[in-house]
Design a protein around this motif. Structure first.
Motif, PDB file in Angstrom:
ATOM      1  N   ARG A 175       0.814  -1.218   0.000  1.00  0.00           N
ATOM      2  CA  ARG A 175       0.000   0.000   0.000  1.00  0.00           C
ATOM      3  C   ARG A 175       0.842   1.258   0.000  1.00  0.00           C
ATOM      4  O   ARG A 175       0.366   2.337  -0.363  1.00  0.00           O
ATOM      5  CB  ARG A 175      -0.934  -0.005   1.224  1.00  0.00           C
ATOM      6  N   LEU A 176       2.110   1.147   0.423  1.00  0.00           N
ATOM      7  CA  LEU A 176       2.989   2.311   0.485  1.00  0.00           C
ATOM      8  C   LEU A 176       3.883   2.436  -0.738  1.00  0.00           C
ATOM      9  O   LEU A 176       4.753   3.305  -0.786  1.00  0.00           O
ATOM     10  CB  LEU A 176       3.843   2.255   1.760  1.00  0.00           C
ATOM     11  N   LYS A 177       3.701   1.567  -1.710  1.00  0.00           N
ATOM     12  CA  LYS A 177       4.503   1.638  -2.933  1.00  0.00           C
ATOM     13  C   LYS A 177       3.814   2.535  -3.953  1.00  0.00           C
ATOM     14  O   LYS A 177       2.591   2.584  -4.043  1.00  0.00           O
ATOM     15  CB  LYS A 177       4.702   0.244  -3.518  1.00  0.00           C
ATOM     16  N   VAL A 178       4.629   3.238  -4.742  1.00  0.00           N
ATOM     17  CA  VAL A 178       4.112   4.055  -5.839  1.00  0.00           C
ATOM     18  C   VAL A 178       4.665   3.519  -7.149  1.00  0.00           C
ATOM     19  O   VAL A 178       5.654   2.764  -7.174  1.00  0.00           O
ATOM     20  CB  VAL A 178       4.502   5.536  -5.671  1.00  0.00           C
ATOM     21  N   LEU A 179       4.046   3.884  -8.237  1.00  0.00           N
ATOM     22  CA  LEU A 179       4.538   3.464  -9.552  1.00  0.00           C
ATOM     23  C   LEU A 179       5.955   3.967  -9.765  1.00  0.00           C
ATOM     24  O   LEU A 179       6.280   5.111  -9.415  1.00  0.00           O
ATOM     25  CB  LEU A 179       3.617   3.998 -10.649  1.00  0.00           C
ATOM     26  N   SER A 180       6.797   3.124 -10.333  1.00  0.00           N
ATOM     27  CA  SER A 180       8.193   3.505 -10.553  1.00  0.00           C
ATOM     28  C   SER A 180       8.313   4.703 -11.489  1.00  0.00           C
ATOM     29  O   SER A 180       9.319   5.422 -11.463  1.00  0.00           O
ATOM     30  CB  SER A 180       8.978   2.316 -11.119  1.00  0.00           C
ATOM     31  N   SER A 181       7.282   4.927 -12.299  1.00  0.00           N
ATOM     32  CA  SER A 181       7.317   6.033 -13.252  1.00  0.00           C
ATOM     33  C   SER A 181       6.886   7.371 -12.628  1.00  0.00           C
ATOM     34  O   SER A 181       7.047   8.427 -13.242  1.00  0.00           O
ATOM     35  CB  SER A 181       6.399   5.731 -14.444  1.00  0.00           C
ATOM     36  N   LEU A 182       6.339   7.329 -11.390  1.00  0.00           N
ATOM     37  CA  LEU A 182       5.849   8.554 -10.753  1.00  0.00           C
ATOM     38  C   LEU A 182       7.018   9.434 -10.325  1.00  0.00           C
ATOM     39  O   LEU A 182       7.944   8.991  -9.652  1.00  0.00           O
ATOM     40  CB  LEU A 182       4.987   8.207  -9.541  1.00  0.00           C
ATOM     41  N   ARG A 183       6.971  10.702 -10.697  1.00  0.00           N
ATOM     42  CA  ARG A 183       7.980  11.677 -10.279  1.00  0.00           C
ATOM     43  C   ARG A 183       7.456  12.477  -9.098  1.00  0.00           C
ATOM     44  O   ARG A 183       6.257  12.632  -8.926  1.00  0.00           O
ATOM     45  CB  ARG A 183       8.326  12.605 -11.435  1.00  0.00           C
ATOM     46  N   ARG A 184       8.390  13.012  -8.304  1.00  0.00           N
ATOM     47  CA  ARG A 184       7.984  13.726  -7.087  1.00  0.00           C
ATOM     48  C   ARG A 184       7.119  14.939  -7.415  1.00  0.00           C
ATOM     49  O   ARG A 184       6.155  15.231  -6.707  1.00  0.00           O
ATOM     50  CB  ARG A 184       9.200  14.178  -6.287  1.00  0.00           C
ATOM     51  N   GLU A 185       7.467  15.645  -8.476  1.00  0.00           N
ATOM     52  CA  GLU A 185       6.663  16.812  -8.818  1.00  0.00           C
ATOM     53  C   GLU A 185       5.242  16.413  -9.211  1.00  0.00           C
ATOM     54  O   GLU A 185       4.286  17.154  -8.959  1.00  0.00           O
ATOM     55  CB  GLU A 185       7.320  17.633  -9.927  1.00  0.00           C
ATOM     56  N   GLU A 186       5.104  15.233  -9.813  1.00  0.00           N
ATOM     57  CA  GLU A 186       3.766  14.744 -10.160  1.00  0.00           C
ATOM     58  C   GLU A 186       2.995  14.374  -8.894  1.00  0.00           C
ATOM     59  O   GLU A 186       1.785  14.641  -8.789  1.00  0.00           O
ATOM     60  CB  GLU A 186       3.875  13.530 -11.076  1.00  0.00           C
ATOM     61  N   ALA A 187       3.681  13.746  -7.939  1.00  0.00           N
ATOM     62  CA  ALA A 187       3.033  13.393  -6.680  1.00  0.00           C
ATOM     63  C   ALA A 187       2.595  14.654  -5.935  1.00  0.00           C
ATOM     64  O   ALA A 187       1.497  14.716  -5.368  1.00  0.00           O
ATOM     65  CB  ALA A 187       3.979  12.570  -5.813  1.00  0.00           C
ATOM     66  N   ARG A 188       3.428  15.674  -5.963  1.00  0.00           N
ATOM     67  CA  ARG A 188       3.066  16.915  -5.282  1.00  0.00           C
ATOM     68  C   ARG A 188       1.885  17.601  -5.970  1.00  0.00           C
ATOM     69  O   ARG A 188       1.031  18.196  -5.303  1.00  0.00           O
ATOM     70  CB  ARG A 188       4.279  17.843  -5.230  1.00  0.00           C
ATOM     71  N   ALA A 189       1.836  17.495  -7.277  1.00  0.00           N
ATOM     72  CA  ALA A 189       0.733  18.115  -8.019  1.00  0.00           C
ATOM     73  C   ALA A 189      -0.609  17.485  -7.648  1.00  0.00           C
ATOM     74  O   ALA A 189      -1.645  18.169  -7.669  1.00  0.00           O
ATOM     75  CB  ALA A 189       0.989  17.994  -9.520  1.00  0.00           C
ATOM     76  N   ILE A 190      -0.601  16.197  -7.291  1.00  0.00           N
ATOM     77  CA  ILE A 190      -1.845  15.521  -6.891  1.00  0.00           C
ATOM     78  C   ILE A 190      -2.510  16.253  -5.729  1.00  0.00           C
ATOM     79  O   ILE A 190      -3.734  16.380  -5.670  1.00  0.00           O
ATOM     80  CB  ILE A 190      -1.560  14.058  -6.495  1.00  0.00           C
ATOM     81  N   PHE A 191      -1.701  16.773  -4.813  1.00  0.00           N
ATOM     82  CA  PHE A 191      -2.217  17.402  -3.597  1.00  0.00           C
ATOM     83  C   PHE A 191      -2.105  18.927  -3.633  1.00  0.00           C
ATOM     84  O   PHE A 191      -2.386  19.587  -2.630  1.00  0.00           O
ATOM     85  CB  PHE A 191      -1.455  16.856  -2.381  1.00  0.00           C
ATOM     86  N   GLY A 192      -1.669  19.468  -4.776  1.00  0.00           N
ATOM     87  CA  GLY A 192      -1.525  20.919  -4.878  1.00  0.00           C
ATOM     88  C   GLY A 192      -0.399  21.466  -4.038  1.00  0.00           C
ATOM     89  O   GLY A 192      -0.471  22.593  -3.524  1.00  0.00           O
TER      90      GLY A 192
END
Length: 392
Positions: A175-192
């Motif tokens: 549950r704590l794993k993310v897709l290997s293709s996910l970038r940090r800036e993309e993850a931050r954009a999810i939450f604004g």
């Protein structure tokens, strides 16, 4: 024959105990070792959809408004009838309210394996509530303490040591794993969240003052002065949010604190973060700390509950006294000032969680406990039914 196991949870809200219980239920179900049933005291909450997807059949609700009215007796009779009709072998409860209700019903129905759970230390229950819960422990065959601190407290409060078994919470690492293709800036954009700031994150409900978010905000104000590019993320929902927003404004950091509300994607949030924080005045064994560590984050936490059983001081994070925002700020600044050390802390924490706090280990402990209790001769079980009278 596979044993019939009834899990009873309070609700399907996004709380740590609820998610832990549902994760364990799913693992027990998928193990194929038991036939699993699920009941609740309140049917609302975002986790209900996950429970329904397990395909375990109807989820039974026993709505309670009090322990001291006719409705309680009505719901208790319903529970006893369900247990008998479905030949339940194990009743497993997971929190204060379900311990009291579930153990009363299981005792009256003469269930051969009755298991309660305790994940709280001081600061959560009134003296009257404590007395009621101790009675439920006397009706149980085992009380699961989720850390050594809770185990020691149970003994101090008069629970017989032979009834207590200590099992650490298990974390679903997937549950704590993310897709290997996910970038940090993309993850931050999810939450604004901003890309040009280092994020100090706390994940905790905003309903209980014991989580002490004001202390976190006071520490944040200190950190912001020393580390201008630091920003702070508060994930959680509850009625305390307006007062916390007001405090952030009074401290002059309203623009640096991001209240993101309920977070259903904890993996992406922690991937986007740099430090995980816990500011509680009291805890049992905080799931949030395990999640931070599993995500590879260094942790700064107050010395609450079983924190010292998870964090290795100076190696995976730092532990500070409760309510000490000055020392918390110093430790956060220390981590933000040494990126190499921060990464080493996160890597070690991730390894410790995988080795010690995995859901696989928790599942094995649970199934072993079921086997132990169900293997007892009937004469022993009959003797256990009378033990509560003497408290032995």
């Amino acid at each position: 024959m596979k044993p019939n196991v009834l899990f009873i949870i309070d609700s399907f809200e996004q709380g740590g105990s609820e998610r832990q219980a549902l994760q364990l239920l799913r693992d027990v179900h998928q193990s194929g070792r038991c036939r699993v049933h699920l009941a609740c005291l309140q049917s609302q909450g975002s986790l209900r959809a996950e429970a329904e997807q397990l395909g375990i059949g109807e989820i039974h609700e026993y709505a309670l408004s009090s322990f001291y009215n006719l409705n309680f007796l009505k719901q208790l009779r319903r529970l006893v009838r369900f247990i008998k009709e479905n030949e339940i072998d194990v009743v497993h409860t997971h929190c204060f309210y379900t311990n009291i209700f579930g153990m009363a019903g299981a005792f009256l129905a003469r269930v051969p394996a009755r298991i309660t759970s305790k994940g709280e230390t001081e600061g959560f229950r009134t003296p009257v509530q404590k007395r009621a819960e101790r009675l439920s422990f006397r009706l149980a065959h085992r009380v699961i303490a989720n850390c050594l601190v809770v185990q020691d407290q149970l003994i101090r409060e008069g629970v017989k040591p032979k009834r207590i078994i200590q099992h650490y919470n298990g974390l679903d690492l997937e549950r704590l794993k993310v897709l290997s293709s996910l970038r940090r800036e993309e993850a931050r954009a999810i939450f604004g969240l901003p890309n040009d700031r280092r994020l100090v994150t706390i994940v905790a409900n905003l309903r209980n003052p014991v989580k002490d978010h004001p202390m976190f905000l006071r520490a944040a104000a200190r950190v912001r002065t020393a580390v201008p590019d630091a920003a702070f993320v508060i994930a959680g929902e509850g009625e305390l949010m307006p007062s916390l927003r007001q405090l952030a404004n009074e401290l002059g950091i309203a623009g640096d604190v991001h209240f993101i509300g309920r977070c259903d994607d904890v993996a992406s949030l922690l991937f986007a973060s740099d430090i995980g924080v816990l500011s509680s005045k009291a805890e049992g064994f905080a799931n949030a700390i395990l999640e931070y560590m599993a995500a590879g984050l260094p942790v700064v936490s107050t010395n609450a509950g079983g924190v010292r059983e998870a964090i290795v001081e100076g190696e995976t994070g730092f532990i500070v006294p409760a309510s000490d925002d000055e020392q918390m700020a110093e430790r956060i600044i220390q981590i933000l000032s040494d990126n190499d050390k921060a990464q080493a802390m996160g890597a070690l924490g991730k390894m410790i969680v995988a080795e010690t706090f995995s859901s696989d280990r928790h599942l094995k402990n649970t199934l072993d406990l079921y086997d132990e209790l169900l293997a007892k001769p009937k004469s022993v079980a009959a003797h256990n039914r009378t033990e509560w009278l003497t408290g032995q």
